[in-house]
Design a protein around this motif. Structure first.
Motif, PDB file in Angstrom:
ATOM      1  N   HIS A   7       0.840  -1.193   0.000  1.00 29.01           N
ATOM      2  CA  HIS A   7       0.000   0.000   0.000  1.00 29.01           C
ATOM      3  C   HIS A   7       0.875   1.242   0.000  1.00 29.01           C
ATOM      4  CE1 HIS A   7      -2.206  -3.362   1.763  1.00 29.01           C
ATOM      5  NE2 HIS A   7      -3.245  -2.865   1.120  1.00 29.01           N
ATOM      6  N   LEU A   8       0.530   2.160  -0.876  1.00 29.11           N
ATOM      7  CA  LEU A   8       1.288   3.392  -1.061  1.00 29.11           C
ATOM      8  C   LEU A   8       0.372   4.586  -0.832  1.00 29.11           C
ATOM      9  CD1 LEU A   8       3.768   5.046  -2.127  1.00 29.11           C
ATOM     10  CD2 LEU A   8       2.885   4.630  -4.434  1.00 29.11           C
ATOM     11  N   ALA A   9       0.735   5.445   0.120  1.00 31.43           N
ATOM     12  CA  ALA A   9      -0.045   6.647   0.396  1.00 31.43           C
ATOM     13  C   ALA A   9       0.437   7.777  -0.507  1.00 31.43           C
ATOM     14  CB  ALA A   9       0.096   7.047   1.864  1.00 31.43           C
ATOM     15  N   VAL A  10      -0.519   8.390  -1.219  1.00 35.56           N
ATOM     16  CA  VAL A  10      -0.218   9.456  -2.169  1.00 35.56           C
ATOM     17  C   VAL A  10      -1.196  10.602  -1.920  1.00 35.56           C
ATOM     18  CG1 VAL A  10      -0.143  10.076  -4.624  1.00 35.56           C
ATOM     19  CG2 VAL A  10       0.654   7.838  -3.889  1.00 35.56           C
ATOM     20  N   GLN A  11      -0.739  11.798  -2.132  1.00 37.06           N
ATOM     21  CA  GLN A  11      -1.610  12.968  -1.968  1.00 37.06           C
ATOM     22  C   GLN A  11      -2.796  12.869  -2.923  1.00 37.06           C
ATOM     23  OE1 GLN A  11       0.372  16.661  -2.735  1.00 37.06           O
ATOM     24  NE2 GLN A  11      -1.129  17.885  -1.653  1.00 37.06           N
ATOM     25  N   LYS A  12      -3.996  13.053  -2.397  1.00 40.86           N
ATOM     26  CA  LYS A  12      -5.203  12.910  -3.201  1.00 40.86           C
ATOM     27  C   LYS A  12      -5.299  13.987  -4.274  1.00 40.86           C
ATOM     28  CE  LYS A  12     -10.242  12.783  -2.994  1.00 40.86           C
ATOM     29  NZ  LYS A  12     -11.451  12.914  -2.153  1.00 40.86           N
ATOM     30  N   SER A  13      -4.982  15.218  -3.905  1.00 41.08           N
ATOM     31  CA  SER A  13      -5.018  16.327  -4.852  1.00 41.08           C
ATOM     32  C   SER A  13      -3.960  17.337  -4.420  1.00 41.08           C
ATOM     33  CB  SER A  13      -6.409  16.972  -4.887  1.00 41.08           C
ATOM     34  OG  SER A  13      -6.758  17.472  -3.606  1.00 41.08           O
ATOM     35  N   GLY A  14      -3.611  18.205  -5.323  1.00 35.19           N
ATOM     36  CA  GLY A  14      -2.591  19.185  -4.974  1.00 35.19           C
ATOM     37  C   GLY A  14      -1.358  19.036  -5.841  1.00 35.19           C
ATOM     38  N   ARG A  15      -0.309  19.769  -5.468  1.00 36.47           N
ATOM     39  CA  ARG A  15       0.846  19.915  -6.359  1.00 36.47           C
ATOM     40  C   ARG A  15       1.624  18.619  -6.558  1.00 36.47           C
ATOM     41  NH1 ARG A  15       5.689  20.917  -3.655  1.00 36.47           N
ATOM     42  NH2 ARG A  15       5.519  20.795  -1.393  1.00 36.47           N
ATOM     43  N   LEU A  16       1.573  17.673  -5.604  1.00 40.36           N
ATOM     44  CA  LEU A  16       2.337  16.439  -5.754  1.00 40.36           C
ATOM     45  C   LEU A  16       1.523  15.289  -6.354  1.00 40.36           C
ATOM     46  CD1 LEU A  16       4.506  16.183  -2.503  1.00 40.36           C
ATOM     47  CD2 LEU A  16       5.025  17.294  -4.672  1.00 40.36           C
ATOM     48  N   SER A  17       0.216  15.420  -6.375  1.00 36.60           N
ATOM     49  CA  SER A  17      -0.641  14.303  -6.775  1.00 36.60           C
ATOM     50  C   SER A  17      -0.386  13.878  -8.221  1.00 36.60           C
ATOM     51  CB  SER A  17      -2.108  14.676  -6.594  1.00 36.60           C
ATOM     52  OG  SER A  17      -2.951  13.634  -7.028  1.00 36.60           O
ATOM     53  N   GLU A  18      -0.475  14.823  -9.144  1.00 32.24           N
ATOM     54  CA  GLU A  18      -0.351  14.499 -10.560  1.00 32.24           C
ATOM     55  C   GLU A  18       1.029  13.937 -10.886  1.00 32.24           C
ATOM     56  OE1 GLU A  18      -0.604  16.819 -14.862  1.00 32.24           O
ATOM     57  OE2 GLU A  18      -1.786  17.553 -13.159  1.00 32.24           O
ATOM     58  N   GLU A  19       2.077  14.545 -10.321  1.00 36.96           N
ATOM     59  CA  GLU A  19       3.426  14.075 -10.623  1.00 36.96           C
ATOM     60  C   GLU A  19       3.705  12.715  -9.976  1.00 36.96           C
ATOM     61  OE1 GLU A  19       6.524  17.478 -11.222  1.00 36.96           O
ATOM     62  OE2 GLU A  19       5.173  18.099  -9.606  1.00 36.96           O
ATOM     63  N   SER A  20       3.103  12.448  -8.831  1.00 38.98           N
ATOM     64  CA  SER A  20       3.260  11.134  -8.201  1.00 38.98           C
ATOM     65  C   SER A  20       2.639  10.051  -9.067  1.00 38.98           C
ATOM     66  CB  SER A  20       2.614  11.121  -6.811  1.00 38.98           C
ATOM     67  OG  SER A  20       3.246  12.035  -5.939  1.00 38.98           O
ATOM     68  N   LEU A  21       1.450  10.307  -9.583  1.00 41.76           N
ATOM     69  CA  LEU A  21       0.778   9.335 -10.446  1.00 41.76           C
ATOM     70  C   LEU A  21       1.547   9.154 -11.752  1.00 41.76           C
ATOM     71  CD1 LEU A  21      -2.960  10.354  -9.882  1.00 41.76           C
ATOM     72  CD2 LEU A  21      -1.706   8.466  -8.834  1.00 41.76           C
ATOM     73  N   SER A  22       2.111  10.244 -12.268  1.00 39.40           N
ATOM     74  CA  SER A  22       2.904  10.155 -13.485  1.00 39.40           C
ATOM     75  C   SER A  22       4.152   9.301 -13.258  1.00 39.40           C
ATOM     76  CB  SER A  22       3.300  11.564 -13.945  1.00 39.40           C
ATOM     77  OG  SER A  22       4.131  11.510 -15.082  1.00 39.40           O
ATOM     78  N   LEU A  23       4.768   9.438 -12.088  1.00 36.04           N
ATOM     79  CA  LEU A  23       5.933   8.624 -11.754  1.00 36.04           C
ATOM     80  C   LEU A  23       5.570   7.143 -11.750  1.00 36.04           C
ATOM     81  CD1 LEU A  23       8.861   8.305 -10.621  1.00 36.04           C
ATOM     82  CD2 LEU A  23       7.861   8.572  -8.339  1.00 36.04           C
ATOM     83  N   LEU A  24       4.440   6.805 -11.160  1.00 39.73           N
ATOM     84  CA  LEU A  24       4.022   5.404 -11.083  1.00 39.73           C
ATOM     85  C   LEU A  24       3.694   4.848 -12.470  1.00 39.73           C
ATOM     86  CD1 LEU A  24       1.779   5.637  -7.900  1.00 39.73           C
ATOM     87  CD2 LEU A  24       4.085   4.677  -8.066  1.00 39.73           C
ATOM     88  N   LYS A  25       3.076   5.665 -13.306  1.00 37.31           N
ATOM     89  CA  LYS A  25       2.795   5.221 -14.676  1.00 37.31           C
ATOM     90  C   LYS A  25       4.101   5.021 -15.440  1.00 37.31           C
ATOM     91  CE  LYS A  25      -1.782   7.368 -14.862  1.00 37.31           C
ATOM     92  NZ  LYS A  25      -2.597   8.472 -15.439  1.00 37.31           N
ATOM     93  N   GLY A  26       5.083   5.897 -15.180  1.00 35.39           N
ATOM     94  CA  GLY A  26       6.385   5.735 -15.808  1.00 35.39           C
ATOM     95  C   GLY A  26       7.074   4.457 -15.382  1.00 35.39           C
ATOM     96  N   ALA A  27       6.724   3.963 -14.188  1.00 34.91           N
ATOM     97  CA  ALA A  27       7.273   2.696 -13.699  1.00 34.91           C
ATOM     98  C   ALA A  27       6.504   1.495 -14.238  1.00 34.91           C
ATOM     99  CB  ALA A  27       7.253   2.682 -12.170  1.00 34.91           C
ATOM    100  N   GLY A  28       5.579   1.748 -15.175  1.00 35.15           N
ATOM    101  CA  GLY A  28       4.871   0.659 -15.840  1.00 35.15           C
ATOM    102  C   GLY A  28       3.604   0.205 -15.161  1.00 35.15           C
TER     103      GLY A  28
END
Length: 297
Positions: A9-30
């Motif tokens: 389980h990975l806790a990620v900011q739901k919304s805000g300045r880090l949310s979009e880039e965090s999700l993009s990082l995970l998508k970049g990891a496949g």
């Protein structure tokens, strides 16, 4: 949704300045992520045993410290504020992620002729980061009243709540719009990956390590470039010194061109036009710079 204990389980900011880039990082990891909707507090990877918990940023350290989530992505500013307030609840920082960069700064009204930190003595300073600010003031030998606010800190001087503020600054546009100017750097921050120090069994540890390896590969490719060039063999010492952040390059003799070699290297720092000009000046030719899509460290 109750956590599935067969998954990490990975806790990620739901919304805000880090949310979009965090999700993009995970998508970049496949990872292929499925989310129930914008209001959903969770998401699931379809091709990896990973669930995301989408929460407030200042709740992420608590989730990870308690072991509810084995991993988390959070700003260093939030992590540091939590750590100073909860010194007995330790969390391990495992990677800096290279996005979400900002600075916690003290700002003063433009109209004030601020020229030294001692001008903060006895003043009121509004902030959402009282622990970090208190530590900074203590190291400077300054006694001031800290007013804790949960938002709209930049309005404090205008409303008469405090004369100074201490807030996160990325571009400085918000300060400027409110007639404020930064006068002191307090804490530099970027997004980091954290993990719990609660006991984790071997299968979960393996899943965590696999995910961190993927993310490490994404981070490694963000600035890395693959460089190929031709050069005289005698120029190799000079060229090796110029290649930015490269380990030992691969050198292959060029067929039919005695004394000439092809050089291949992964450069883990930015490659600028000035770098190419220096390589050419050292004797390199046919220089090719290519992006790297994936890298396993």
């Amino acid at each position: 949704m109750s956590p599935d204990r067969n998954r990490i389980h990975l806790a990620v900011q739901k919304s805000g300045r880090l949310s979009e880039e965090s999700l993009s990082l995970l998508k970049g990891a496949g990872l292929r992520l499925s989310r129930g909707g914008k209001s959903s507090l969770s998401a699931r990877a379809d091709n990896y045993p990973l669930d995301l918990m989408l929460v407030r940023d200042d709740d992420i350290p608590t989730f990870v410290a308690d072991g509810v989530c084995e991993l988390g992505i959070v700003g260093q500013n939030v992590l540091e504020e939590y750590a100073l307030g909860q010194p007995d609840r330790r969390i391990e920082e495992v990677a800096r992620l290279g996005f979400g960069r900002c600075s916690l700064k003290i700002a003063a009204p433009d109209s004030l002729n601020f020229f030294k930190l001692k001008m903060l003595e006895g003043q009121r300073i509004a902030t959402s980061y009282p622990n970090i600010l208190r530590r900074f003031l203590d190291t400077q030998g300054i006694s001031a009243d800290i007013v804790t606010m949960r938002g709209a800190v930049e309005l404090a001087p205008r409303l008469g709540i405090a004369r100074f503020i201490c807030d996160l600054v990325s571009t400085g546009a918000t300060l400027d719009a409110n007639g404020l100017a930064p006068v002191a750097d307090v804490f530099d921050s970027e997004a980091v990956m954290i993990r719990t120090l609660k006991p984790v069994d071997a299968p979960h540890r393996a899943k965590m390590d696999g995910l961190l390896t993927r993310i490490g590969g994404v981070i490694a490719t963000q600035e890395s470039k693959y460089i190929v060039l031709n050069a005289p063999e005698s120029a190799l010492p000079a060229i090796s010194k110029i290649l930015p952040g490269a380990e030992a390059p691969t050198v292959v003799p060029l067929v039919g061109r005695p004394g000439q070699v092809a050089v291949q290297a992964v450069c883990q720092e930015s490659v600028f036009w000035e770098t190419l000009e220096r390589l050419k000046g050292a004797g390199a030719s046919a220089i090719l710079v290519m992006p790297i899509e994936k890298m396993m460290m």
